[in-house]
Scaffold this motif. Sequence first.
Motif, short mmCIF file in Angstrom:
data_model
loop_
_atom_site.label_atom_id
_atom_site.label_comp_id
_atom_site.label_asym_id
_atom_site.label_seq_id
_atom_site.Cartn_x
_atom_site.Cartn_y
_atom_site.Cartn_z
N ILE A 268 1.09 -1.22 -0.10
CA ILE A 268 0.11 0.18 -0.11
C ILE A 268 0.68 1.11 0.28
O ILE A 268 1.60 1.46 0.71
N LEU A 269 0.86 1.97 -0.86
CA LEU A 269 1.37 3.67 -0.85
C LEU A 269 0.08 4.78 -0.30
O LEU A 269 -1.05 4.96 -1.07
N ARG A 270 0.33 5.31 0.74
CA ARG A 270 -0.74 6.40 0.85
C ARG A 270 -0.54 7.45 0.02
O ARG A 270 -1.46 8.21 -0.14
N SER A 271 -0.20 7.63 -0.14
CA SER A 271 0.11 8.93 -2.10
C SER A 271 1.49 8.22 -2.73
O SER A 271 2.75 7.67 -2.01
N VAL A 272 1.17 9.18 -3.95
CA VAL A 272 2.24 8.73 -5.30
C VAL A 272 3.63 9.65 -4.58
O VAL A 272 3.48 11.16 -4.87
N ASN A 273 4.78 8.31 -4.45
CA ASN A 273 5.49 8.99 -4.26
C ASN A 273 6.98 8.85 -5.33
O ASN A 273 7.06 7.66 -4.79
N TYR A 274 7.15 9.50 -6.14
CA TYR A 274 8.11 8.56 -7.13
C TYR A 274 9.68 7.95 -6.56
O TYR A 274 10.22 6.71 -6.60
N HIS A 275 10.80 8.83 -5.77
CA HIS A 275 11.46 8.08 -4.94
C HIS A 275 10.83 6.68 -4.37
O HIS A 275 11.94 5.50 -3.84
N THR A 276 9.59 7.12 -3.72
CA THR A 276 9.42 5.87 -2.84
C THR A 276 8.87 4.65 -3.71
O THR A 276 8.80 3.32 -3.35
N ILE A 277 8.50 4.72 -4.71
CA ILE A 277 7.91 3.59 -5.81
C ILE A 277 9.25 3.18 -6.61
O ILE A 277 9.48 2.42 -6.39
N TRP A 278 10.28 4.05 -6.78
CA TRP A 278 11.42 2.94 -6.88
C TRP A 278 12.62 2.34 -5.58
O TRP A 278 12.96 1.64 -6.46
N LYS A 279 11.93 2.16 -4.55
CA LYS A 279 12.75 2.08 -3.46
C LYS A 279 12.08 0.65 -3.63
O LYS A 279 12.40 -0.35 -3.69
N HIS A 280 10.53 0.31 -3.48
CA HIS A 280 9.74 -1.00 -3.46
C HIS A 280 10.78 -1.38 -5.03
O HIS A 280 10.71 -3.02 -5.29
N PHE A 281 10.20 -0.90 -6.19
CA PHE A 281 10.38 -1.43 -7.29
C PHE A 281 11.69 -1.86 -7.14
O PHE A 281 12.05 -3.03 -7.34
N LEU A 282 12.90 -1.71 -6.49
CA LEU A 282 14.78 -1.84 -6.26
C LEU A 282 14.49 -3.05 -5.03
O LEU A 282 15.31 -3.93 -5.33
N HIS A 283 13.99 -3.03 -4.46
CA HIS A 283 13.93 -3.42 -3.14
C HIS A 283 13.12 -4.43 -2.45
O HIS A 283 12.88 -4.95 -1.40
N ILE A 299 7.28 8.44 -13.12
CA ILE A 299 8.62 7.32 -13.15
C ILE A 299 9.52 7.67 -13.78
O ILE A 299 10.72 7.00 -13.04
N VAL A 300 9.52 6.99 -15.20
CA VAL A 300 10.93 7.13 -15.90
C VAL A 300 11.72 8.11 -15.51
O VAL A 300 12.91 8.53 -15.75
N ASN A 301 10.96 9.26 -15.18
CA ASN A 301 11.74 10.51 -15.01
C ASN A 301 12.23 10.90 -13.86
O ASN A 301 13.31 12.02 -13.82
N CYS A 302 12.56 9.67 -12.98
CA CYS A 302 12.54 10.50 -11.42
C CYS A 302 13.98 10.08 -11.77
O CYS A 302 14.63 9.29 -12.27
N SER A 303 14.66 11.01 -10.58
CA SER A 303 16.40 10.89 -10.53
C SER A 303 17.09 9.06 -10.19
O SER A 303 17.48 8.95 -10.18
N ALA A 304 16.10 8.67 -9.28
CA ALA A 304 16.01 7.26 -8.59
C ALA A 304 16.00 6.33 -9.58
O ALA A 304 16.22 4.88 -9.82
N ALA A 305 15.94 6.53 -11.28
CA ALA A 305 14.59 5.40 -11.95
C ALA A 305 16.66 4.86 -12.38
O ALA A 305 17.26 5.46 -12.65
N GLN A 306 16.50 3.68 -12.79
CA GLN A 306 17.91 2.86 -13.27
C GLN A 306 17.24 1.97 -14.08
O GLN A 306 15.82 1.18 -13.75
N PRO A 307 17.66 1.06 -15.06
CA PRO A 307 17.30 -0.30 -15.49
C PRO A 307 17.14 -1.22 -14.88
O PRO A 307 17.54 -1.58 -13.33
N LEU A 308 16.14 -1.98 -14.56
CA LEU A 308 15.97 -3.11 -13.90
C LEU A 308 16.48 -4.42 -13.43
O LEU A 308 16.50 -5.09 -15.04
N THR A 309 16.45 -5.31 -13.05
CA THR A 309 17.02 -6.46 -12.97
C THR A 309 16.09 -7.46 -13.41
O THR A 309 16.13 -8.91 -14.17
N ARG A 310 14.95 -7.41 -13.27
CA ARG A 310 13.76 -8.53 -13.04
C ARG A 310 12.74 -7.11 -13.84
O ARG A 310 12.96 -6.32 -13.25
N PRO A 311 12.07 -7.95 -14.77
CA PRO A 311 10.35 -7.03 -15.28
C PRO A 311 9.53 -6.66 -14.02
O PRO A 311 9.34 -7.93 -13.29
#
Length: 568
Positions: A268-283, A299-311
Amino acid sequence: MLDTSPFQPTLESIPPPNVSYQLKQLKNVPVNYHPLNPFTFILRTTLIYPDKLALAHPDAKEPAFYTYSIWNRIQNLAYALIQAGIRPGDRVAVLSPNTLVAFTHAYFGVIAARAIVTPINTRLTSQEVTYILDHSGAKLILVDHECLHLLPTNRVTTIVCCDTGRAGDPYEEFLSLGRKFSRERGWAGLDVEPDEETGAVLCYTSGTTGRPKGVLTTLRGSYLAALGNAVEGQVTRESTYLWVLPMFHAAGWTFPWANVFACATQIILRSVNYHTIWKHFLHSGVTHYCGAPTVQIGIVNCSAAQPLTRPISAIIAGSAPTAQVIGQLEQLGIKPVHVYGLTETYGPFTRCYDHSFWSKLTLTERARLMARQGQSFATAQEVRVVYPPKHADDQALVDVPKDGKTLGEVVTRGNIVMKEYFKDPEATRKAFRGGYFNSGDLAVMHPDGVIAIMDRNKDIIISGGENASSLAIEQELASHPHVLEVSVVARPHPKWGERPMAFIILRPQFASQWAENHSGFETELKNHARESLPGFACPEWVQVVNELPKTSTGKILKSSLRTAVAKL
């Protein structure tokens, strides 16, 4: 991965040792039939995976986590509602952001009490919230503590949720009352709704052109739409779904049920925060999420964005994504699953299906194909594109040719079309003209049977007698490397009647380059447009802006832009 160890659920959340997930048996029902009801998904999943992590709220002030067996405490909500006087068919409103309990419980517990969930957008004004409460006739509202200021005083029985899942939270106290009232009768003590065509959810449209309309959907439709989303999104028991989409938007596109049917874990994300989204994408092992194109841009323009190791699969709807955004997602390892629908169709009912030969295409070619809206879901009926009626009362629907050029209106019917507009028979009659739901979206039908939305009816720009699609213009302008986001509306023109006006947000890395030379950028963008657009579709005016007006779900409010243009 998620650390669930610090959280202890309330005592009333712990199931009794002899817990049973069997429902009361309906009488006088054929052996080969049972009414479809989406709340039953959680009973099945709990029987199979009682100890599997179902809900995680790791970013809350007080993190909380529920296994499927603990989440079955939603029966306490059903009993509490019944004790509070809620009867079959009553509306129970929910005014809350995404939280561990408010919506995740309501979409199951309210329906288990045979009542109708009425989700309310948290970004509405107090006057708009009051209108929805009055129009729906809601008898009780579950409200997040941060949304109390939006409620009228002394109008509806109110249960406050502080989003803690811990003792002392008023919502937890409400569930405790339900547990006591149940006298441990469990699920077998609750009456089962025998009619699958009974209302399940009452969602209200945005009301950008007038009062919002109440879209009433059914138990059967919700069940089948959820199955469709689980299948088309390829959500399984190995999936972890991240809640980026607000759950109040078209019942979360039915994913509150789809994820449970698939036995997935939900974060659950209480609000949209792109850095938090990427934290969960990665970890956090995220595999799926839903979001409008504007959210994908963030999402794609967040400074935390990076190529993912899994889709990760991104289920995209709300408006047409540009080929540019689709290409950027693919480059990061995010697979776009482009779907299309409306509140009146339970959210998505078509999907753009990819094909094996697409792998031989360039990224640009593949992205342009993926930007189309596709074909009908497995649980939906055929989608058609028909000529608009010449007269308001015309009933005959005639399909446009499959030439990818002729403009018509998208219509559909079947399992996942709303039951009606609540208390509005005239609007219902108009929407169901010709025995189909008339969407108001204009599209073309390609030779391969794939539809492509060109515009909303009201967004078409008529310039010198030619119809220009604002979406098609936006697609081309978005391909300019300096453009982050774009919206195009009609502006009056003394000679041509209307011409396109483009509102542009520049990419941060190029904003300073054009800061003192917006006219230079306007010239460059117009030259870029002329390479691919006919003259009547090229923007006559270009305005660089810092932000675009949007709904809470990320849709650009073109009505606000048109209002601003009218004053120019």
